[in-house]
Write a protein that holds these residues in place. Structure first.
Motif, PDB file in Angstrom:
ATOM      1  N   MET A 178     -20.389  14.542   8.686  1.00  0.00           N
ATOM      2  CA  MET A 178     -19.418  15.124   7.968  1.00  0.00           C
ATOM      3  C   MET A 178     -18.178  14.368   7.806  1.00  0.00           C
ATOM      4  N   HIS A 235     -17.643  13.247   3.973  1.00  0.00           N
ATOM      5  CA  HIS A 235     -17.387  14.226   2.759  1.00  0.00           C
ATOM      6  C   HIS A 235     -17.641  15.653   3.404  1.00  0.00           C
ATOM      7  N   VAL A 293     -18.951  19.221   3.665  1.00  0.00           N
ATOM      8  CA  VAL A 293     -20.306  19.581   3.361  1.00  0.00           C
ATOM      9  C   VAL A 293     -20.486  20.713   2.514  1.00  0.00           C
ATOM     10  N   PHE A 294     -19.890  21.774   3.002  1.00  0.00           N
ATOM     11  CA  PHE A 294     -19.907  23.132   2.090  1.00  0.00           C
ATOM     12  C   PHE A 294     -18.560  23.783   2.392  1.00  0.00           C
ATOM     13  N   ASN A 295     -18.223  24.572   1.582  1.00  0.00           N
ATOM     14  CA  ASN A 295     -17.226  25.420   1.914  1.00  0.00           C
ATOM     15  C   ASN A 295     -17.550  26.838   1.283  1.00  0.00           C
ATOM     16  N   ASN A 296     -16.902  27.947   2.181  1.00  0.00           N
ATOM     17  CA  ASN A 296     -17.140  29.410   1.169  1.00  0.00           C
ATOM     18  C   ASN A 296     -16.414  29.496   0.433  1.00  0.00           C
ATOM     19  N   PRO A 297     -16.304  30.583  -0.319  1.00  0.00           N
ATOM     20  CA  PRO A 297     -15.420  30.661  -1.616  1.00  0.00           C
ATOM     21  C   PRO A 297     -13.933  30.936  -0.991  1.00  0.00           C
ATOM     22  N   PRO A 330     -11.889  28.760   4.327  1.00  0.00           N
ATOM     23  CA  PRO A 330     -11.050  28.440   5.468  1.00  0.00           C
ATOM     24  C   PRO A 330     -10.755  27.342   5.899  1.00  0.00           C
ATOM     25  N   GLN A 331      -9.463  26.880   6.413  1.00  0.00           N
ATOM     26  CA  GLN A 331      -9.300  25.787   6.739  1.00  0.00           C
ATOM     27  C   GLN A 331     -10.166  25.270   7.431  1.00  0.00           C
ATOM     28  N   LEU A 346     -11.125  22.924  10.811  1.00  0.00           N
ATOM     29  CA  LEU A 346     -10.887  22.708  12.265  1.00  0.00           C
ATOM     30  C   LEU A 346     -10.223  21.383  12.205  1.00  0.00           C
ATOM     31  N   ARG A 388     -27.268  14.416  -3.473  1.00  0.00           N
ATOM     32  CA  ARG A 388     -26.573  15.550  -2.474  1.00  0.00           C
ATOM     33  C   ARG A 388     -26.494  16.806  -3.371  1.00  0.00           C
ATOM     34  N   MET A 390     -27.150  20.779  -3.058  1.00  0.00           N
ATOM     35  CA  MET A 390     -26.170  21.634  -2.719  1.00  0.00           C
ATOM     36  C   MET A 390     -25.929  22.559  -3.599  1.00  0.00           C
ATOM     37  N   LEU A 392     -25.675  26.281  -2.050  1.00  0.00           N
ATOM     38  CA  LEU A 392     -24.439  26.892  -1.750  1.00  0.00           C
ATOM     39  C   LEU A 392     -24.558  28.677  -2.011  1.00  0.00           C
ATOM     40  N   GLN A 394     -23.254  31.142   0.864  1.00  0.00           N
ATOM     41  CA  GLN A 394     -22.352  31.948   0.981  1.00  0.00           C
ATOM     42  C   GLN A 394     -22.555  33.517   1.276  1.00  0.00           C
ATOM     43  N   PRO A 434     -12.836  33.421  10.473  1.00  0.00           N
ATOM     44  CA  PRO A 434     -13.457  32.770   9.466  1.00  0.00           C
ATOM     45  C   PRO A 434     -13.601  31.236   9.776  1.00  0.00           C
ATOM     46  N   ALA A 435     -12.589  30.576  10.378  1.00  0.00           N
ATOM     47  CA  ALA A 435     -12.672  29.296  10.278  1.00  0.00           C
ATOM     48  C   ALA A 435     -13.737  28.771  11.372  1.00  0.00           C
ATOM     49  N   MET A 463     -17.176  29.915  10.131  1.00  0.00           N
ATOM     50  CA  MET A 463     -17.572  28.654   9.135  1.00  0.00           C
ATOM     51  C   MET A 463     -17.911  27.226   9.773  1.00  0.00           C
ATOM     52  N   THR A 464     -17.326  26.889  10.812  1.00  0.00           N
ATOM     53  CA  THR A 464     -17.516  25.607  11.769  1.00  0.00           C
ATOM     54  C   THR A 464     -18.992  25.943  12.266  1.00  0.00           C
ATOM     55  N   GLN A 473     -21.716  25.513   9.999  1.00  0.00           N
ATOM     56  CA  GLN A 473     -22.150  24.185   9.905  1.00  0.00           C
ATOM     57  C   GLN A 473     -22.836  23.531  10.941  1.00  0.00           C
TER      58      GLN A 473
END
Lengths: 211, 211
Positions: A175, A178, A180-184, A187-188, A190, B128, B132, B136, B140, B155-156, B159-160, B163
């Motif tokens: 990671m 790049h 890898v993915f984010n949700n809509p 969230p920032q 870490l 990739r 993706m 995605l 989500q 959420p952070a 999300m982590t 991942q």
DNA sequence: GTCTATAGATTGATAGAC
DNA sequence: GTCTATCAATCTATAGAC
């Protein structure tokens, strides 16, 4: 330009390109242009593209593995001194923290960590073995140490979970270059310190789950 | 030979070679030779090597994602019916089990799962993104469902940890085609059913670790 | 739709002057 | 050690006969 300058520039450029574009997708022409060296100098100094990859990996991985091994042995020795079992979290920390500290030490180091994170799943056997040959000894040390720390886990289960841990780590290492993915709601992500702590917490919980 | 025969033979061969040798390391000549079709037929049927990769991924991933989404929605609906929070383990199972069941359904499926397991860390952006873009939406859905199941996680952090879960899964998926490492005593690797159960146990423990 | 033939670009590697 | 020039092989893609 001195020999060591040229060799270093080639190694630095190769590290960056192999990590960001992939080994097979990096041509020697792209590399020598980025490193501002002559095309022929790669084969003069390293012999072949394959040997260059080997040199790129050895330069960073040998010192890193030495540090990881020392830290693991320190944890084992301290436990022995007080006749206790070694602590699984301390062992994971000894393996993970040097990796992530090194990753933050320079941009080149970040590329390198991304490169070896991906090597674990590299399909090309030549490329994968280049990494695995250097990684296997320290993984065996870690396995043996964790087996002392968690004697209730059967070797087959411990091995499986160590595989899971390597998968988790290698993804975090990749990671680097790049998102890898984010949700809509995005969230920032870490910061690096919090990420390491979360990573250790996650793999420790998985490792210590009841069998 | 009918059109669909040729297209299928190309897709099957591409799936195998992209997974086992890598996309950039697979030439159209190797592929058409393995599939026993003419070199020009790839560009006739698929337009380009990139579009072929897209077709290889879509053929299997779209149906798989539909199954995963249905199972996740079933878990959510059942929880709603009894006015309870959805169960995190059931959600992980809805996402993981279809993947691993599909992996065991045929040798081609195993190659495919290995291919998409590696796509997550693929350095080439074209390759990739090809994966993706299709992955995605379901990620989500899973994120939103897990957020309902575990509202205490920020959420952070969620999300982590998602991942981390993807990293663990992708490593297991890549292990299809080659054993990654063994310790000197080589404990027998787990059979596929036990592996899935261990995988779910591991990622669930990591996901539910105290924040 | 399938084939042959080939264009046009790129690759890793090397020979030989300096 | 560094450079130019180039070889021989390989690549994706396509034109055009059937």
């Amino acid at each position: 330009m001195s020999q060591s300058d040229t060799k270093t520039r080639i190694l630095d450029g190769a590290e960056q390109l192999f990590a960001r574009e992939g080994f097979h997708n990096t041509s020697l022409r792209t590399l020598t242009s980025l490193a501002s060296v002559n095309l022929a100098s790669v084969n003069y100094h390293f012999g072949s593209k394959d040997s260059l990859l080997q040199a790129v990996i050895e330069r960073r991985l040998l010192p890193l593995n030495r540090i990881r091994q020392e830290k693991i042995e320190t944890v084992l020795a301290e436990a022995q001194e007080i006749s206790a079992l070694p602590d699984a979290e301390a062992l994971l920390r000894a393996f993970i923290e040097p990796t992530m500290e090194f990753r933050n030490s320079s941009p080149g180091a970040r590329d390198f960590i991304s490169l070896i994170g991906r090597s674990l799943s590299e399909p090309d056997e030549t490329v994968r073995n280049c990494f695995m040959d250097l990684a296997l000894p320290i993984l065996q040390v870690l396995f043996a140490a964790l087996h002392q720390a968690l004697p209730q886990l059967s070797p087959a289960i411990l091995m499986t979970r160590l595989q899971f841990i390597m998968g988790t780590m290698s993804h975090v290492m990749c990671m680097s270059s790049h998102a890898v993915f984010n949700n809509p709601e995005r969230p920032q992500p870490l910061d690096d310190n919090a990420l390491v702590e979360q990573l250790i917490k996650y793999v420790l919980a998985g490792l210590e789950a009841p069998e």
